[in-house]
Design a protein around this motif. Structure first.
Motif, mmCIF file in Angstrom:
data_model
loop_
_atom_site.group_PDB
_atom_site.id
_atom_site.type_symbol
_atom_site.label_atom_id
_atom_site.label_comp_id
_atom_site.label_asym_id
_atom_site.label_seq_id
_atom_site.Cartn_x
_atom_site.Cartn_y
_atom_site.Cartn_z
ATOM 1 N N LEU A 39 0.696 -1.351 -0.028
ATOM 2 C CA LEU A 39 0.373 0.358 0.021
ATOM 3 C C LEU A 39 1.224 0.743 0.520
ATOM 4 N N SER A 40 0.530 2.148 -0.600
ATOM 5 C CA SER A 40 1.433 3.572 -0.724
ATOM 6 C C SER A 40 1.360 3.952 0.459
ATOM 7 N N PRO A 41 1.855 5.284 0.752
ATOM 8 C CA PRO A 41 1.505 5.968 1.940
ATOM 9 C C PRO A 41 0.402 6.730 1.893
ATOM 10 N N PHE A 42 0.216 7.123 3.637
ATOM 11 C CA PHE A 42 -1.940 7.738 3.266
ATOM 12 C C PHE A 42 -0.842 8.728 3.382
ATOM 13 N N LYS A 43 -1.630 9.773 3.428
ATOM 14 C CA LYS A 43 -1.517 11.351 3.646
ATOM 15 C C LYS A 43 -2.899 11.965 4.300
ATOM 16 N N TYR A 44 -2.857 12.992 4.144
ATOM 17 C CA TYR A 44 -4.626 14.359 4.216
ATOM 18 C C TYR A 44 -4.980 14.017 3.389
ATOM 19 N N PRO A 45 -6.466 13.713 3.364
ATOM 20 C CA PRO A 45 -7.829 14.048 5.098
ATOM 21 C C PRO A 45 -6.949 12.850 6.127
ATOM 22 N N PHE A 46 -6.271 12.049 5.579
ATOM 23 C CA PHE A 46 -6.067 10.700 6.472
ATOM 24 C C PHE A 46 -4.706 10.508 7.643
ATOM 25 N N ILE A 78 -9.402 -2.078 4.711
ATOM 26 C CA ILE A 78 -8.558 -1.943 3.305
ATOM 27 C C ILE A 78 -7.895 -2.829 2.719
ATOM 28 N N PHE A 79 -8.195 -2.950 1.829
ATOM 29 C CA PHE A 79 -7.305 -3.362 0.965
ATOM 30 C C PHE A 79 -6.426 -3.730 0.033
ATOM 31 N N LYS A 80 -6.896 -2.891 -0.474
ATOM 32 C CA LYS A 80 -6.279 -1.918 -1.607
ATOM 33 C C LYS A 80 -6.119 0.071 -1.639
ATOM 34 N N PHE A 88 -10.058 3.931 -2.027
ATOM 35 C CA PHE A 88 -9.810 2.670 -1.223
ATOM 36 C C PHE A 88 -10.687 1.385 -2.556
ATOM 37 N N ILE A 89 -10.513 0.025 -1.462
ATOM 38 C CA ILE A 89 -10.962 -1.188 -1.865
ATOM 39 C C ILE A 89 -10.773 -1.840 -0.165
ATOM 40 N N ILE A 90 -12.267 -2.033 0.295
ATOM 41 C CA ILE A 90 -12.667 -2.020 1.243
ATOM 42 C C ILE A 90 -13.250 -2.795 2.305
ATOM 43 N N ARG A 91 -13.303 -3.267 2.968
ATOM 44 C CA ARG A 91 -14.107 -4.432 3.810
ATOM 45 C C ARG A 91 -14.594 -4.042 4.578
ATOM 46 N N ASN A 92 -16.444 -4.429 5.371
ATOM 47 C CA ASN A 92 -17.014 -4.438 6.145
ATOM 48 C C ASN A 92 -17.559 -5.424 6.892
ATOM 49 N N THR A 93 -17.075 -5.869 8.356
ATOM 50 C CA THR A 93 -17.265 -6.744 9.152
ATOM 51 C C THR A 93 -18.467 -7.202 9.002
ATOM 52 N N THR A 94 -19.007 -6.501 9.694
ATOM 53 C CA THR A 94 -21.016 -5.897 10.131
ATOM 54 C C THR A 94 -21.367 -5.997 8.966
ATOM 55 N N PHE A 95 -21.126 -4.853 8.102
ATOM 56 C CA PHE A 95 -22.106 -5.455 6.811
ATOM 57 C C PHE A 95 -22.399 -6.767 6.178
#
Length: 598
Positions: A39-46, A78-80, A88-95
């Motif tokens: 994963l590339s580094p995170f930057k603002y707004p994160f 976050i997967f990608k 991002f490609i993400i996943r929510n366990t609760t959902f």
């Protein structure tokens, strides 16, 4: 007097100049989670959960299972991460669990809305649902007929709501004439859903279309993009609003700061000299009535008799049982307010002016001047006053029996189960209506707060206390005046620039909206230093999608989705009202329109 004035203004110049483009705490430009080299580094707004919250808007937790961002108390793995840094490609366990059990709660989870004003949220691919309340049988039939004509599929196995939708890959636009009973919901769907699948499965089980894994992005608002271009961060400030906070690298040059301070010093020196000359020239010519005589001798014969009744001091003394301390209703900025009853049976509230105080006399006269020209069902009625021959200056109002909104939220009448959400919404709408009327009449109230919003026995609003109000001619953008008002409600931009506008009332009303949601006081020293002001506390919570921490549990939003949605909408409106930059705030007309829509 001049020396004090000079010291005060110079101190403010020296104090506020360095803060005008204040720097954020030391924040890294980028950060990475351990063991996530793909994963590339995170930057603002994160920002990293370990860093100061002022470093960003969206929190990222670096867990053993990889990075995850938090939104509305939910965690999304976050997967990608794409190069744009906000996709991002993400996943929510609760959902995912809700989908497995075909739970209707999965259909209620509107991920993209509401979102903070600093950034928006979009998902891909998605399906648009219309969640429609089941009110009356006629309403259900009307809604069903409407969507059937548009060839929508329905899902009716959830209590209280019916859902209508089309195949996700059809371009679904929101109809302009959709019923007010229906809410737009956007949910993520599987990428490999085919047209054949939609014709068979989707009609019987909408859950087969939805996916807990999807693409999401967080584009910044236009104002925040401008902040970023200038090397700064868009964030809430201790001034009670939102503005660009410059990083340490973007601090102004010390030499420029020194020049600005010197310019400010010279300006204040010149201003004080002018004031001194004016006072010398006009000394003794203005306000000749400032003497040890009774204040009643100040006024011309007809000053208080235009359009209102004139009461004798004896009449009001008898009505209040000689101003019995047990009859005190409150203590205003210039005098006490007493309960009284006239011989004709009318219940009244009598304001009594403290003696020998010019400032309080100004407030007294101001209130008379304003209330004699205004008539609105949500403004308190001025019955009359004493004449200039009276021993003391007294104002006589209609008596409002049910105390103030402040009393009911956190005062002596506090019983939150009585002050239901419907009543609070009515209070907000009626107060906004009164302020719209005032602004249309070129009047700025300047002291809008819950203790100045009176309630009758039917919880109908009467806005009161116009002692600080100012006339605002239509042909000017603002009135220059020293800030006055109540801590916690005062417009921070007015407090700094001494420029009063109708948007100052909008800011104060934003605080009132937050109080109606939370039942909290406007100022609370028990909160952390940067959140002592309720406005700051609310701005921080709304920005981080933590509105639940603002809501009074007595409102029952946990068990009533409709109430929760309304409260969330009101919180977003309050967020707009509380913007530091007055130009970013809506007008009271716009505020009233939004409240009526909600």
């Amino acid at each position: 007097m001049i020396a004090i004035f000079f010291f005060f203004f110079t101190s403010n110049i020296l104090f506020f100049l360095p803060l005008h483009h204040s720097a954020t705490p030391s924040c890294p430009n980028t950060f990475s989670c351990p063991n996530t080299f793909t994963l590339s580094p995170f930057k603002y707004p994160f920002y990293n959960a370990k860093d100061n919250t002022s470093c960003g808007l969206i929190k990222v937790n670096c867990t053993l299972n990889g990075p995850a961002f938090q939104y509305r108390r939910e965690s999304y793995k976050i997967f990608k991460k794409y190069d744009s840094n906000s996709s991002f490609i993400i996943r929510n366990t609760t959902f995912k669990k809700l989908l497995k059990t075909d739970s209707c709660d999965a259909l209620m989870n509107n991920i993209t809305s509401p979102s903070p004003l600093l950034f928006s949220i979009s998902i891909h691919p998605f399906i648009t649902l219309f969640k429609c309340r089941r009110d009356t049988s006629y309403a259900i039939l009307e809604t069903e007929t409407y969507f059937n004509k548009l060839n929508y599929t329905s899902y009716k196995n959830c209590s209280n709501y019916d859902f209508y939708y089309m195949h996700p890959f059809n371009k679904t636009t929101v109809p302009t004439n959709i019923s007010h009973r229906c809410q737009v919901i956007q949910l993520p769907v599987k990428k490999n859903v085919s047209a054949k699948t939609s014709n068979v499965t989707a009609e019987t089980n909408i859950f087969s279309l939805l996916s807990p894994r999807f693409s999401i992005s967080f584009p910044l608002s236009v104002s925040c993009q401008e902040c970023n271009k200038n090397g700064s961060r868009c964030q809430s400030t201790t001034n009670g609003g939102v503005q660009c906070l410059y990083t340490k690298k973007a601090k102004r040059d010390k030499k420029l700061t020194l020049i600005l301070v010197l310019v400010g010093f010279v300006f204040i020196l010149m201003l004080c000299s002018v004031i001194f000359i004016i006072r010398r020239c006009f000394k003794g010519k203005h306000f000749p009535y400032l003497s040890s005589n009774h204040n009643s001798r100040i006024l011309e014969d007809d000053t208080l008799s235009c359009g209102i009744s004139v009461f004798s001091y004896t009449e009001l003394e008898n009505a209040t049982e000689k101003f019995n301390p047990s009859h005190v209703l409150g203590d205003g900025g210039f005098g006490a307010v007493y309960y009284g009853k006239l011989e004709d049976g009318r219940e009244i509230a009598v304001k009594k002016l403290y003696e020998h105080n010019y400032k309080r006399l100004q407030h007294f006269m101001n209130e008379v001047d304003i209330l004699t020209r205004l008539r609105h069902p949500n403004l308190v009625v001025l019955y009359g006053s004493t004449s200039r021959q009276s021993r003391e200056l007294l104002l006589v109002y209609e008596y409002i029996s049910n105390g103030t909104v402040a009393d009911h939220l956190h005062g002596e009448r506090a019983n939150r189960s009585v002050l239901t959400w419907q009543i609070r919404m009515n209070i907000a709408i009626q107060t906004a209506s009164a302020l719209v009327y005032l602004h249309a009449s070129e009047i700025i109230h300047r002291d809008v707060k819950t203790s100045n919003i009176l309630l009758d026995h039917n919880f109908l609003v009467k806005v009161a206390d116009f002692g600080l109000s100012r006339l605002m001619p239509n042909d000017v953008s603002h009135v220059s005046t020293a800030p006055q008002g109540t801590p916690g409600y005062v417009d921070p931009q007015y407090n700094q620039r001494y420029q009063l506008t109708d948007k100052s009332d909008v800011y104060s009303f934003g605080v009132v909206l937050i109080q109606l949601i939370s039942s909290m006081t406007a100022v609370d020293l028990r909160r952390s230093q940067d959140e002592i002001s309720l406005a700051n506390f609310a701005l921080n919570r709304i920005q981080r999608c933590e509105i639940d921490q603002l809501i009074d549990p007595a409102l029952g939003s946990d068990s009533n989705e409709e109430i929760k949605n309304m409260i969330t909408s009101v919180a977003e409106l309050a967020f707009q009202c509380l913007q530091y930059d007055s130009e970013m705030r809506p007008t009271m007309n716009e505020v009233l329109d939004v409240l009526m829509d909600i």
